[in-house]
Design an enzyme around this catalytic site. Structure first.
Site, PDB file in Angstrom:
ATOM      1  N   CYS A 111      21.066  82.509  27.583  1.00  0.00           N
ATOM      2  CA  CYS A 111      20.134  81.371  27.611  1.00  0.00           C
ATOM      3  C   CYS A 111      20.525  80.271  26.629  1.00  0.00           C
ATOM      4  CB  CYS A 111      18.732  81.855  27.332  1.00  0.00           C
ATOM      5  SG  CYS A 111      18.302  83.280  28.347  1.00  0.00           S
ATOM      6  N   HIS A 247      14.728  76.437  25.194  1.00  0.00           N
ATOM      7  CA  HIS A 247      14.909  77.288  26.375  1.00  0.00           C
ATOM      8  C   HIS A 247      13.540  77.727  26.891  1.00  0.00           C
ATOM      9  CE1 HIS A 247      15.773  80.612  28.902  1.00  0.00           C
ATOM     10  NE2 HIS A 247      15.534  81.548  28.006  1.00  0.00           N
ATOM     11  N   ASN A 277      12.170  82.083  34.016  1.00  0.00           N
ATOM     12  CA  ASN A 277      13.236  81.992  33.015  1.00  0.00           C
ATOM     13  C   ASN A 277      14.572  81.895  33.759  1.00  0.00           C
ATOM     14  OD1 ASN A 277      15.277  82.562  31.175  1.00  0.00           O
ATOM     15  ND2 ASN A 277      14.116  84.136  30.086  1.00  0.00           N
TER      16      ASN A 277
HETATM   17  O1  UT7 Z   1      15.542  84.306  27.948  1.00  0.00           O
HETATM   18  C1  UT7 Z   1      16.087  85.155  27.011  1.00  0.00           C
HETATM   19  C2  UT7 Z   1      15.161  85.455  25.953  1.00  0.00           C
HETATM   20  N1  UT7 Z   1      14.052  86.233  26.478  1.00  0.00           N
HETATM   21  C3  UT7 Z   1      12.864  86.035  26.001  1.00  0.00           C
HETATM   22  O2  UT7 Z   1      12.662  85.188  25.191  1.00  0.00           O
HETATM   23  C4  UT7 Z   1      11.761  86.979  26.461  1.00  0.00           C
HETATM   24  C5  UT7 Z   1      10.885  87.326  25.302  1.00  0.00           C
HETATM   25  N2  UT7 Z   1       9.813  88.277  25.630  1.00  0.00           N
HETATM   26  C6  UT7 Z   1       8.777  87.986  26.450  1.00  0.00           C
HETATM   27  O3  UT7 Z   1       8.710  86.938  27.054  1.00  0.00           O
HETATM   28  C7  UT7 Z   1       7.651  88.993  26.493  1.00  0.00           C
HETATM   29  O4  UT7 Z   1       7.882  89.981  25.534  1.00  0.00           O
HETATM   30  C8  UT7 Z   1       7.432  89.651  27.880  1.00  0.00           C
HETATM   31  C9  UT7 Z   1       6.852  88.639  28.860  1.00  0.00           C
HETATM   32  C10 UT7 Z   1       8.742  90.209  28.406  1.00  0.00           C
HETATM   33  C11 UT7 Z   1       6.420  90.796  27.759  1.00  0.00           C
HETATM   34  O5  UT7 Z   1       5.209  90.319  27.224  1.00  0.00           O
HETATM   35  P1  UT7 Z   1       4.507  91.055  25.993  1.00  0.00           P
HETATM   36  O6  UT7 Z   1       3.245  90.363  25.738  1.00  0.00           O
HETATM   37  O7  UT7 Z   1       5.509  91.124  24.858  1.00  0.00           O
HETATM   38  O8  UT7 Z   1       4.205  92.460  26.595  1.00  0.00           O
HETATM   39  P2  UT7 Z   1       4.629  93.889  26.017  1.00  0.00           P
HETATM   40  O9  UT7 Z   1       6.067  94.155  26.291  1.00  0.00           O
HETATM   41  O10 UT7 Z   1       4.124  94.020  24.619  1.00  0.00           O
HETATM   42  O11 UT7 Z   1       3.771  94.839  26.950  1.00  0.00           O
HETATM   43  C12 UT7 Z   1       2.329  94.848  26.906  1.00  0.00           C
HETATM   44  C13 UT7 Z   1       1.817  95.812  27.968  1.00  0.00           C
HETATM   45  C14 UT7 Z   1       2.551  97.152  27.957  1.00  0.00           C
HETATM   46  O12 UT7 Z   1       1.606  98.148  28.264  1.00  0.00           O
HETATM   47  P3  UT7 Z   1       0.998  99.064  27.081  1.00  0.00           P
HETATM   48  O13 UT7 Z   1       2.189  99.705  26.405  1.00  0.00           O
HETATM   49  O14 UT7 Z   1       0.272  98.095  26.165  1.00  0.00           O
HETATM   50  O15 UT7 Z   1       0.116 100.008  27.822  1.00  0.00           O
HETATM   51  C15 UT7 Z   1       3.507  97.044  29.104  1.00  0.00           C
HETATM   52  O16 UT7 Z   1       3.838  98.276  29.684  1.00  0.00           O
HETATM   53  O17 UT7 Z   1       2.041  95.251  29.271  1.00  0.00           O
HETATM   54  C16 UT7 Z   1       2.727  96.201  30.098  1.00  0.00           C
HETATM   55  N3  UT7 Z   1       3.562  95.459  31.028  1.00  0.00           N
HETATM   56  C17 UT7 Z   1       3.113  95.019  32.223  1.00  0.00           C
HETATM   57  N4  UT7 Z   1       1.917  95.101  32.813  1.00  0.00           N
HETATM   58  C18 UT7 Z   1       1.799  94.515  34.032  1.00  0.00           C
HETATM   59  C19 UT7 Z   1       4.850  95.105  30.880  1.00  0.00           C
HETATM   60  N5  UT7 Z   1       5.270  94.417  31.975  1.00  0.00           N
HETATM   61  C20 UT7 Z   1       4.209  94.358  32.810  1.00  0.00           C
HETATM   62  C21 UT7 Z   1       4.012  93.769  34.065  1.00  0.00           C
HETATM   63  N6  UT7 Z   1       2.795  93.856  34.637  1.00  0.00           N
HETATM   64  N7  UT7 Z   1       4.997  93.090  34.724  1.00  0.00           N
END
Ligand code: UT7
Length: 320
Positions: A111, A247, A277
């Site tokens: 990215c 980005h 993204n």
């Molecule tokens: O482009 C390159 C650089 N990349 C980035 O900058 C990406 C950076 N990261 C992000 O954008 C975010 O971390 C994500 C969008 C990928 C994830 O969001 P988050 O708020 O950090 O969620 P999390 O990983 O902390 O997950 C929260 C909960 C988890 O469940 P539990 O453990 O709390 O029960 C996940 O299993 O959300 C769950 N989860 C989902 N639920 C429904 C993860 N993905 C999904 C999904 N739908 N697609």
């Protein structure tokens, strides 16, 4: 001295909304939009690859500006989803556009790629090594996302953006910076090989694998600092900028950057809502959207900063 003399973008026709993913993974529209800001993204067709999207972006660049690319002497394609590892995607673009005499290379910096490409082109032009450099950020990420992994597949989209960089009577690039934290390498990777990164065994499934929480924390903690350093390097303050284009990884990351810098969201163009993204294409797509809506215009001072897999980042301040 150099400047951007022409600009174009392209996104594939196929629009994918968040409900699409509900068919095969445990997710929903509300979660995706509230956690990422993404409403839709575009997916390339079968048989449509990063070089095809690149060619369309360059055609748009020519239509927007009347620029002639037949005498371009170097093509840089920034991509993390190349058509194949060899030949490089830039060489496919050279062939498909019928450009006669251009060196070709790909930049593989995820990215951050598009800004690294601009930095490289600036160096080429200002040193006199090449005169007319095409920099393209292009991604067909839909081909390399793991549709079984709900934590990553909902994020990505396909698209491309291109700029032409040429000599200029005045310098339009005011500052550059870049940096890398390879110690987070295992938090965002794609591998076909049974290997390890930082001693961590990795999954060789040939798809993007991300520890979203770690990358999120790194981006929110570091990118505002790097923006401030870049502005200082240019001898400017944030008030001297017309726009900041980070980005477009996640709307929440952009909002956190705005909050940290006390900078208005209205001056931070983004492409994540419409296109997801798109890695190295996200900055040009955000700029195109802003230009189309009467935002960024000729002469504006624009800071761009890309960040991602590496984890690495690259920034520049340019007079548009
Ligand atoms: O482009 C390159 C650089 N990349 C980035 O900058 C990406 C950076 N990261 C992000 O954008 C975010 O971390 C994500 C969008 C990928 C994830 O969001 P988050 O708020 O950090 O969620 P999390 O990983 O902390 O997950 C929260 C909960 C988890 O469940 P539990 O453990 O709390 O029960 C996940 O299993 O959300 C769950 N989860 C989902 N639920 C429904 C993860 N993905 C999904 C999904 N739908 N697609």
């Amino acid at each position: 001295m150099s400047r951007i003399t022409a600009f174009g973008t392209y996104v594939p026709e196929k629009i994918i909304d968040n409900h699409y993913f509900e068919q095969f993974i445990d997710t929903n529209d509300e979660w995706i939009e509230s956690r990422t800001g993404i409403k839709t993204r575009r997916f390339a067709k079968d048989g449509e690859y990063a070089s095809d999207l690149s060619v369309k972006a360059v055609e748009n660049l020519m239509a927007n500006s009347g620029a002639d690319v037949s005498d371009v002497d170097f093509i840089v394609v920034c991509t993390t989803s190349p058509d194949q590892p060899m030949p490089n995607t830039a060489s496919r673009v050279q062939y498909k556009l019928g450009i006669k005499n251009a060196g070709c290379n790909d930049i593989y910096a995820a990215c951050a790629g598009f800004v690294y490409g601009i930095q490289m082109a600036h160096g080429f032009v200002n040193s006199g090594v090449y005169k007319k450099v095409l920099v393209i950020g292009s991604e067909a990420l839909s081909k390399i996302m793991d549709l079984k992994d709900r934590t990553s597949c909902i994020l990505f989209g396909d698209g491309a953006g291109a700029v032409l960089i040429e000599p200029s009577e005045d310098e339009h690039f005011m500052a550059f910076n870049s940096g890398t934290n390879g110690d987070f390498g295992h938090d965002l990777y794609l591998s076909h090989k049974k290997n390890s990164i930082n001693g961590v065994g990795i999954n060789p499934n040939g798809k993007i694998i991300q520890n979203g929480r770690s990358v999120f924390k790194w981006a929110v903690g570091n990118i505002p600092i790097k923006i401030k350093e870049l502005v200082e390097k240019a001898g400017m303050t944030l008030d001297d900028l017309d726009y900041i284009v980070p980005h477009s990884a996640n709307l929440r990351i952009i909002e956190a950057i705005a909050k940290n810098l006390d900078y208005p969201m209205s001056k931070i163009p983004q492409s994540v809502t419409d296109f997801g993204n798109t890695s190295s294409a996200s900055i040009p797509l955000a700029i195109a959207k802003s230009v189309a809506n009467g935002g960024i215009k000729k002469g504006d001072i624009v800071l761009m900063i890309g960040f991602g897999g590496g984890l690495t980042f690259a920034g520049t301040i340019v007079k548009w």
